[in-house]
Design an enzyme around this catalytic site. Structure first.
Site, PDB file in Angstrom:
ATOM      1  N   THR A 124       8.358  -2.249  -1.975  1.00 56.50           N
ATOM      2  CA  THR A 124       8.236  -0.891  -2.274  1.00 56.50           C
ATOM      3  C   THR A 124       7.126  -0.014  -1.391  1.00 56.50           C
ATOM      4  O   THR A 124       6.352  -0.488  -0.966  1.00 56.50           O
ATOM      5  CB  THR A 124       7.736  -0.874  -3.881  1.00 56.50           C
ATOM      6  OG1 THR A 124       7.689   0.357  -4.184  1.00 56.50           O
ATOM      7  CG2 THR A 124       6.673  -1.802  -4.171  1.00 56.50           C
ATOM      8  N   ASP A 125       7.490   1.257  -1.296  1.00 62.14           N
ATOM      9  CA  ASP A 125       6.828   2.268  -1.058  1.00 62.14           C
ATOM     10  C   ASP A 125       5.457   2.274  -1.684  1.00 62.14           C
ATOM     11  O   ASP A 125       4.447   2.750  -1.279  1.00 62.14           O
ATOM     12  CB  ASP A 125       7.453   3.561  -0.805  1.00 62.14           C
ATOM     13  CG  ASP A 125       7.739   4.281  -1.999  1.00 62.14           C
ATOM     14  OD1 ASP A 125       7.511   3.584  -3.285  1.00 62.14           O
ATOM     15  OD2 ASP A 125       8.259   5.407  -2.114  1.00 62.14           O
ATOM     16  N   GLU A 126       5.331   1.639  -2.912  1.00 62.84           N
ATOM     17  CA  GLU A 126       3.941   2.110  -3.615  1.00 62.84           C
ATOM     18  C   GLU A 126       3.049   1.003  -3.218  1.00 62.84           C
ATOM     19  O   GLU A 126       1.765   1.444  -3.685  1.00 62.84           O
ATOM     20  CB  GLU A 126       4.289   1.738  -5.131  1.00 62.84           C
ATOM     21  CG  GLU A 126       5.689   2.448  -5.753  1.00 62.84           C
ATOM     22  CD  GLU A 126       5.741   2.288  -7.212  1.00 62.84           C
ATOM     23  OE1 GLU A 126       4.609   2.077  -8.095  1.00 62.84           O
ATOM     24  OE2 GLU A 126       6.642   2.932  -7.795  1.00 62.84           O
ATOM     25  N   TYR A 173       1.165  -3.322 -10.373  1.00 64.51           N
ATOM     26  CA  TYR A 173       2.298  -3.567  -9.971  1.00 64.51           C
ATOM     27  C   TYR A 173       2.347  -3.555  -8.276  1.00 64.51           C
ATOM     28  O   TYR A 173       2.748  -4.390  -7.768  1.00 64.51           O
ATOM     29  CB  TYR A 173       3.335  -2.444 -10.462  1.00 64.51           C
ATOM     30  CG  TYR A 173       4.788  -2.505  -9.633  1.00 64.51           C
ATOM     31  CD1 TYR A 173       5.598  -3.458  -9.470  1.00 64.51           C
ATOM     32  CD2 TYR A 173       5.014  -1.440  -9.064  1.00 64.51           C
ATOM     33  CE1 TYR A 173       6.844  -3.585  -8.679  1.00 64.51           C
ATOM     34  CE2 TYR A 173       6.161  -0.966  -8.090  1.00 64.51           C
ATOM     35  CZ  TYR A 173       6.840  -2.362  -7.861  1.00 64.51           C
ATOM     36  OH  TYR A 173       8.072  -2.200  -7.255  1.00 64.51           O
ATOM     37  N   LYS A 203       2.852  -6.516  -5.511  1.00 60.76           N
ATOM     38  CA  LYS A 203       3.946  -6.543  -4.519  1.00 60.76           C
ATOM     39  C   LYS A 203       3.179  -6.445  -2.970  1.00 60.76           C
ATOM     40  O   LYS A 203       3.601  -6.870  -2.173  1.00 60.76           O
ATOM     41  CB  LYS A 203       4.814  -4.981  -4.793  1.00 60.76           C
ATOM     42  CG  LYS A 203       5.509  -4.931  -5.707  1.00 60.76           C
ATOM     43  CD  LYS A 203       6.618  -5.909  -5.859  1.00 60.76           C
ATOM     44  CE  LYS A 203       7.970  -5.774  -4.615  1.00 60.76           C
ATOM     45  NZ  LYS A 203       8.951  -6.776  -4.930  1.00 60.76           N
TER      46      LYS A 203
END
Ligand code: NAD
Ligand code: TYD
Length: 370
Positions: free
Chosen positions: A134-136, A160, A164
């Protein structure tokens, strides 16, 4: 002919990827491994379930022996790893499952892949482990900052995104240390069919239809970069076919929206639908549009998510220049297709909403509302 093991293939993006892949490459074999957590739904795979080149395996990615045996017996050459705990709000309420699945689960897959493909020598050269991230992991941007590139330093802010980020590093380490053939993609927010209705776009869509409050966190000015889910599958396809081993690729829609603007847009699109289709008024009598009222009267600004990242945006220059990637579906088209899908698949979301997710929503959103 390839044989893919798709983890998390009963979830939102995994299922869309399976449909995309089996349509594009009908000669390939696809095995889905999924634990069917609250977010996994076997119905998401109904269109492919009875195909002879498809198999569903109910199991946990943390079960290394099971994964090893699937890699061996099915002669898998490509593992595409979607399985994860994926909802930020749940990670704030209870991080443990995120560490277990996203970090330990990913490590279990890496161990199995190394064992079977490399140590046992089943496929030392032409295997591939693709990790979906993810870009998060890059943290948050201010309104002025340039979008995330592959060189942006990791700065995850939620349990989260931290889990990741840890999994991304493990994948990188297995390439660097053991020579496992890996690729990773970091994607922006997805939307489309089969999206679980705890996430913003399906939640707002279904709440409008039922005349329920639309909870907008904070003042609604947070920004996300939205990509139609099929374009994510297409990006992963390009990375699998043409990507460089050990490399990471950012995938995004170059399509930034403030949350409040997305919510207002969905309100308006639902009104347009109700204006052209009288039957919707009978099906959804509680929707404000059924009474000729404005759907945005349902908007309610609620207590902000703790540590809420302000803005995400992906710079897609690298994947565009290296692999020729460009999203195919415009936002206008994608969001209309998505709304049509939810209107046409009432049985799907009614069944989902009858499940345990509803209890969680009731407890957690009640606490979050002002
Ligand atoms: P999802 O929550 O809809 O689906 C996750 C799937 O994984 C479910 O089918 C679930 O049953 C399965 N799963 C969970 N734990 C498992 C375990 N221990 N073993 C086997 N299966 C397990 O998630 P999603 O939105 O489809 O996201 C898929 C992947 O894409 C995730 O890795 C996520 O981090 C990443 N991603 C998501 C987005 C997004 O906008 N949703 C954006 C970028 C990246
Ligand atoms: P979400 O769909 O949970 O994705 P992510 O947190 O991974 O970006 O949320 C998208 C944005 O919408 C995010 O800024 C949080 C916000 N949001 C709301 O304002 N209200 C809601 O009810 C939800 C679920 C999200």
């Amino acid at each position: 002919m390839a044989c893919l093991l798709v983890t998390g293939g009963a979830g939102f993006i995994g299922a869309n990827f399976v449909h995309y892949w089996m349509n594009e490459y009908p000669a390939d074999r696809v095995i889905v491994l999924d634990a069917l957590t609250y977010a996994g739904n076997i119905q998401n795979l109904a269109p492919v379930n009875d195909k002879s080149n498809f198999r569903f395996v109910h199991g946990d990615i943390g079960d290394t022996k099971l994964v090893e045996s699937l890699l061996r017996t099915e002669n898998v050459d490509t593992l595409v790893h979607f399985a994860a705990e994926s909802h930020v709000d749940r990670s704030i309420a209870g991080p443990d499952a995120f560490l277990e699945t996203n970090i330990m689960g990913t490590h279990s897959l890496l161990k199995a892949a190394r064992q079977v493909w490399m140590t046992e020598g089943l496929n030392p050269q032409n295997h591939r482990f693709h990790h979906v991230s993810t870009d998060e992991v890059f943290g948050e941007l201010t309104p002025e900052e340039p979008a995330f590139t592959e060189k942006t330093a990791y700065a995850p802010n939620s349990p989260y995104s931290a889990s990741k980020a840890a999994s991304d590093f493990l994948v990188r380490a297995y390439h660097h240390t053991y020579g496992l053939n890996v690729t990773t993609s970091n994607c922006s927010n997805n939307y489309g069919p089969y999206h679980f209705p705890e996430k913003l776009i399906p939640l707002v869509t279904l709440n409008i239809l039922h005349g329920k409050t639309l909870p907008v966190y904070g003042d609604g000015s947070n920004v996300r970069d939205w990509l139609y889910v099929e374009d994510h599958a297409y990006g992963i396809d390009l990375v699998l076919k043409k990507g460089k081993l050990g490399e990471t690729y950012n995938i995004g829609g170059v399509n930034e929206w403030k949350n409040i603007d997305i919510v207002r847009l969905i309100c308006r699109l639902v009104e347009e639908k109700f204006a052209t289709d009288e039957s919707l008024k009978t099906r959804f009598p509680d929707c404000p549009a059924s009474r000729g009222e404005a759907n945005d009267s349902l908007i309610s600004f609620v207590t902000d998510r703790p540590g809420h990242d302000f803005r995400y945006a992906i710079d897609t220059t690298y994947i565009r220049d290296e692999l020729g990637y460009k999203p195919k579906v415009t936002f206008e088209e994608g969001i209309r297709k998505t709304l049509d899908w939810y209107l046409d698949n009432e049985d799907w979301w009614r069944a989902v909403m009858d499940g345990s997710y509803q209890d969680w929503i009731n407890t957690n959103y009640a606490q979050m509302s002002r």
